[in-house]
Scaffold this motif. Structure first.
Motif, mmCIF file in Angstrom:
data_model
loop_
_atom_site.group_PDB
_atom_site.id
_atom_site.type_symbol
_atom_site.label_atom_id
_atom_site.label_comp_id
_atom_site.label_asym_id
_atom_site.label_seq_id
_atom_site.Cartn_x
_atom_site.Cartn_y
_atom_site.Cartn_z
ATOM 1 N N ARG A 55 0.935 -1.079 -0.053
ATOM 2 C CA ARG A 55 0.048 -0.122 -0.056
ATOM 3 C C ARG A 55 0.841 1.278 -0.037
ATOM 4 O O ARG A 55 1.961 1.423 0.835
ATOM 5 N N THR A 56 0.593 2.125 -0.812
ATOM 6 C CA THR A 56 1.364 3.504 -0.879
ATOM 7 C C THR A 56 0.558 4.660 -0.768
ATOM 8 O O THR A 56 1.206 5.748 -0.610
ATOM 9 N N HIS A 57 -0.811 4.795 -0.602
ATOM 10 C CA HIS A 57 -1.445 5.938 -0.650
ATOM 11 C C HIS A 57 -2.384 6.097 0.682
ATOM 12 O O HIS A 57 -2.735 5.205 1.283
ATOM 13 N N CYS A 58 -2.539 7.239 1.032
ATOM 14 C CA CYS A 58 -3.492 7.627 2.313
ATOM 15 C C CYS A 58 -4.701 7.021 2.093
ATOM 16 O O CYS A 58 -5.280 6.288 3.446
ATOM 17 N N SER A 59 -5.493 7.042 1.168
ATOM 18 C CA SER A 59 -6.807 6.286 0.986
ATOM 19 C C SER A 59 -6.787 4.716 1.493
ATOM 20 O O SER A 59 -7.898 4.101 1.598
ATOM 21 N N GLN A 60 -5.447 4.232 1.375
ATOM 22 C CA GLN A 60 -5.280 2.685 1.822
ATOM 23 C C GLN A 60 -5.087 2.428 3.208
ATOM 24 O O GLN A 60 -5.133 1.505 3.561
ATOM 25 N N THR A 77 5.965 5.060 -0.836
ATOM 26 C CA THR A 77 5.042 5.605 -0.138
ATOM 27 C C THR A 77 4.508 7.027 -1.090
ATOM 28 O O THR A 77 5.657 7.655 -1.286
ATOM 29 N N LYS A 78 3.474 7.208 -1.230
ATOM 30 C CA LYS A 78 3.111 8.673 -1.668
ATOM 31 C C LYS A 78 2.073 9.333 -0.629
ATOM 32 O O LYS A 78 0.943 9.546 -1.243
ATOM 33 N N MET A 79 2.494 9.364 0.543
ATOM 34 C CA MET A 79 1.864 9.980 1.626
ATOM 35 C C MET A 79 2.266 11.377 2.009
ATOM 36 O O MET A 79 1.422 11.852 2.965
ATOM 37 N N CYS A 88 -0.415 12.088 5.350
ATOM 38 C CA CYS A 88 -1.759 12.097 5.152
ATOM 39 C C CYS A 88 -2.391 13.103 5.983
ATOM 40 O O CYS A 88 -3.197 13.028 6.869
#
Length: 94
Positions: A55-60, A77-79, A88
């Protein structure tokens, strides 16, 4: 009549193949992911229960603690859009 029997045999074989595919996919899948919902309660688990799973995004994510763990310990990660070390900020870590 012969065509009906052939079609029935092909259908049965296709159904069995699909069933085996589903069983194999279920047995080899990774830990199931929770679907994100706005009403999800924050995760109170400690960092020891988190693990990098792609998982790499805040929505996850399900909590600020989880997002922070992923940001510090998991690659790609892209958060943290502003690179301030807080992930996030608009969703979990306000």
């Amino acid at each position: 009549m012969k065509q009906v029997i052939i079609i029935a045999i092909v259908a049965v074989l296709a159904w069995q193949g699909y069933s085996r595919y589903q069983e194999r996919a279920a047995s080899t899948s990774k830990t199931p992911r929770k679907a994100w919902s706005p009403s999800a309660q924050p995760n109170t688990a400690t960092a020891e229960t988190f693990r990098c799973d792609g998982r790499t995004h805040c929505s996850q994510m399900t909590s600020c603690a989880e997002a922070t763990y992923f940001l510090k310990n998991c690659p790609g990660t892209k958060m943290d859009g502003n690179n301030d070390g807080v992930p996030c900020e608009q969703q979990w870590c306000r």
